[in-house]
Design a protein around this motif. Structure first.
Motif, PDB file in Angstrom:
ATOM      1  N   ILE A 298       0.844  -1.206   0.000  1.00 25.38           N
ATOM      2  CA  ILE A 298       0.000   0.000   0.000  1.00 25.38           C
ATOM      3  C   ILE A 298       0.879   1.256   0.000  1.00 25.38           C
ATOM      4  CG2 ILE A 298      -1.820   1.264   1.237  1.00 25.38           C
ATOM      5  CD1 ILE A 298      -2.960  -1.514   2.053  1.00 25.38           C
ATOM      6  N   PHE A 337      -0.648  -6.569   3.614  1.00 25.50           N
ATOM      7  CA  PHE A 337      -1.023  -5.942   4.880  1.00 25.50           C
ATOM      8  C   PHE A 337       0.010  -6.309   5.941  1.00 25.50           C
ATOM      9  CE2 PHE A 337      -4.637  -6.492   2.216  1.00 25.50           C
ATOM     10  CZ  PHE A 337      -5.324  -5.306   2.351  1.00 25.50           C
ATOM     11  N   PHE A 345      -5.204  -4.706  12.881  1.00 25.81           N
ATOM     12  CA  PHE A 345      -4.824  -3.986  11.665  1.00 25.81           C
ATOM     13  C   PHE A 345      -4.954  -2.486  11.877  1.00 25.81           C
ATOM     14  CE2 PHE A 345      -5.951  -8.157  10.089  1.00 25.81           C
ATOM     15  CZ  PHE A 345      -5.064  -8.381   9.049  1.00 25.81           C
ATOM     16  N   GLU A 349      -5.457   0.258   6.653  1.00 24.54           N
ATOM     17  CA  GLU A 349      -5.559  -1.043   5.985  1.00 24.54           C
ATOM     18  C   GLU A 349      -6.996  -1.567   6.039  1.00 24.54           C
ATOM     19  OE1 GLU A 349      -0.980  -2.721   6.271  1.00 24.54           O
ATOM     20  OE2 GLU A 349      -2.473  -3.628   7.588  1.00 24.54           O
TER      21      GLU A 349
END
Ligand code: LM5
Length: 471
Positions: A298, A337, A345, A349
């Motif tokens: 990401i 992730f 998390f 995310e």
């Protein structure tokens, strides 16, 4: 004249193929198959298209920081940073206690995202094992948490219908016998032991978690590994005999000349091309018809948990566009992730899982089981063909100011119908602008996400129904 041309063409073709044969060298440990696997396990893999990667280990504790300083590299590599003493890193496991780890919730997030498979780091380069391996003490069993992380994860994901793949690095910074290169006879003896350790751990993983579908290998670029093509070849065959159908990408092995991914004759080794780390192929020609998978972070380059994300952070729309691109080029796309050390998390995310999932709920039909369409690429986005059918999806990411999406059909293809996937009844009548060429008019009102138009086509007839209507 015609006969003469054919004879010349045949001669040239013959010369060309014999020249190619001459360039082909005999390999014992090169590719063992030409073309993609055709079995049911690989056919399933080919339909999954969206995966979830999870990088989790003791590096989540440091999260890219040590003693108030920020490491610029990837957080899971922090042990290799000069500011991080090895002894400090190698004692982090004494603090690894993810009391909020909830595999059922993880699996629900993945399911909600629309992921059909997941890949979990059983052991990254640091050597710490998330399962209680009997071949080393550097495992979760020695941490305050003590319990196996992998088993409950495999069960929870499988319960949601999600296939599990095991990431395993051949690098092991914790193991005394691991080497990057073999300079002395003693190195060779040590690395010989290390290879047995690797084989034992892999056998252990397959025995403990028999429902896994494959391995995702990493860290296979060092001379020590790539100069023993015979070993990695035998290892691959051993694992696939232990576990029929097991899927292994092109990163595991090298041929006897040290060539990786593609052997010295340029044939893909392993079951799919695994070289696309944080980058994707540009065009269909780049994938040579091979099955392939791209893995994406990401942020720019953070896999394990990194407390302070810096630089550009990909939005859900960017990830969705990459997923569409990958599918249109016949590959799978995997989003990474990095959970926090407590097992939860970060919110960024969770948001991306949820937004991707909302999009997939409406548009997943264009992705699952999709592949290369055989249409000329257009600037508005990506064509995806539902494999083996006449349904072609347009995933539209860039609407031109005219609001007109150009569609150029391949020869012998007829356009029967165009309709938005989100609203099948709102059929769009294509405007013919040339032979086999149309505008699909969608207007240029601002949009907040990619959208999909389904084209029903038929092959065989030269003239489309719209063309007929206008003569
Ligand atoms: C990337 C491409 C070629 C050689 C080395 C790398 C660095 N990447 C890695 O070491 C690991 N692979 C990723 C999947 C992640 O685990 C990263 O730490």
């Amino acid at each position: 004249m015609k006969k003469y041309c054919i004879a010349v063409a045949l001669l040239i073709a013959q010369l060309y193929s014999s020249a190619q044969e001459k360039d082909t060298i005999a390999l014992q440990h090169g590719a063992h198959r030409s073309g993609n696997r055709t079995d049911a396990d690989m056919a399933r893999w080919r339909t999954l298209r969206l995966g979830q990667f999870i990088h989790w280990g003791v590096y989540a504790i440091t999260g890219g920081e040590w003693k108030g300083k920020t490491y610029n590299g990837a957080a899971e590599w922090i042990r290799s940073w000069k500011e991080m003493p090895h002894a400090d890193y190698d004692n982090l496991y004494k603090q690894f206690n993810p009391v909020n780890y909830n595999p059922e919730q993880w699996a629900q997030y993945a399911k909600g995202m629309g992921a059909k498979y997941m890949i979990i780091t059983t052991k990254h380069h640091d050597g710490f094992c998330l399962w209680p391996s009997k071949y080393t003490r550097y495992t979760i069993a020695s941490s305050p948490y003590r319990k196996d992380i992998i088993g409950p994860m495999v069960d929870a994901y499988n319960k949601e219908g999600i296939d599990v793949y095991l990431y395993f690095s051949i690098i092991d910074w914790n193991h005394p016998d691991w080497r990057t290169s073999l300079k002395t006879p003693a190195d060779s003896v040590a690395y010989g032991r290390f290879k047995i350790f690797v084989k034992n751990q892999l056998q252990e993983l397959l025995t403990r978690y028999p429902t896994v579908k494959g391995f995702w290998f990493d860290g296979t670029w060092d001379d020590s590994w790539k100069n023993d093509g015979a070993f990695s070849d035998e290892l691959e065959q051993y694992l696939q005999q232990l576990h029929p159908g097991l899927i292994i990408g092109s990163r595991l092995r090298a041929d006897e000349k040290g060539a990786r991914h593609f052997d010295s004759n340029n044939h893909l080794m392993g079951d799919y091309e695994q070289g696309w780390e944080r980058k994707l192929p540009e065009k269909y020609a780049d994938v040579h018809g091979n099955d392939w998978e791209g893995v994406m972070t990401i942020p720019e380059n953070q896999w394990g948990y990194c407390a302070k994300w810096a630089g550009h952070i990909k939005s859900s729309n960017e990830l969705i566009e990459m997923l569409a691109r990958s599918t249109s080029l016949g590959g799978n796309f995997v989003i990474n992730f990095g959970p926090k050390p407590d097992g939860t998390f970060r919110s960024e995310e969770i948001q991306r899982m949820q937004e991707t999932g909302s999009w997939m709920k409406i548009n997943g039909n264009a992705i699952y089981g999709g592949g290369y369409a055989g249409f000329d690429k257009q600037d508005w986005g990506y064509y995806i063909r539902k494999a083996g059918t006449d349904s072609v999806f347009m995933v539209v990411c860039n609407v031109p100011v005219s609001g007109n999406l150009r569609v150029k059909l391949p020869p012998h293809t007829t356009l029967l119908k165009a309709s938005p996937l989100a609203q099948p009844s709102a059929e769009i009548t294509p405007e013919m602008i040339g032979k086999n060429e149309y505008f699909i008019q969608v207007g240029n009102a601002p949009r907040t996400a990619p959208f999909v138009i389904l084209l029903q086509t038929s092959t065989g007839a030269e003239n489309g129904s719209f063309e007929k209507a206008r003569t």
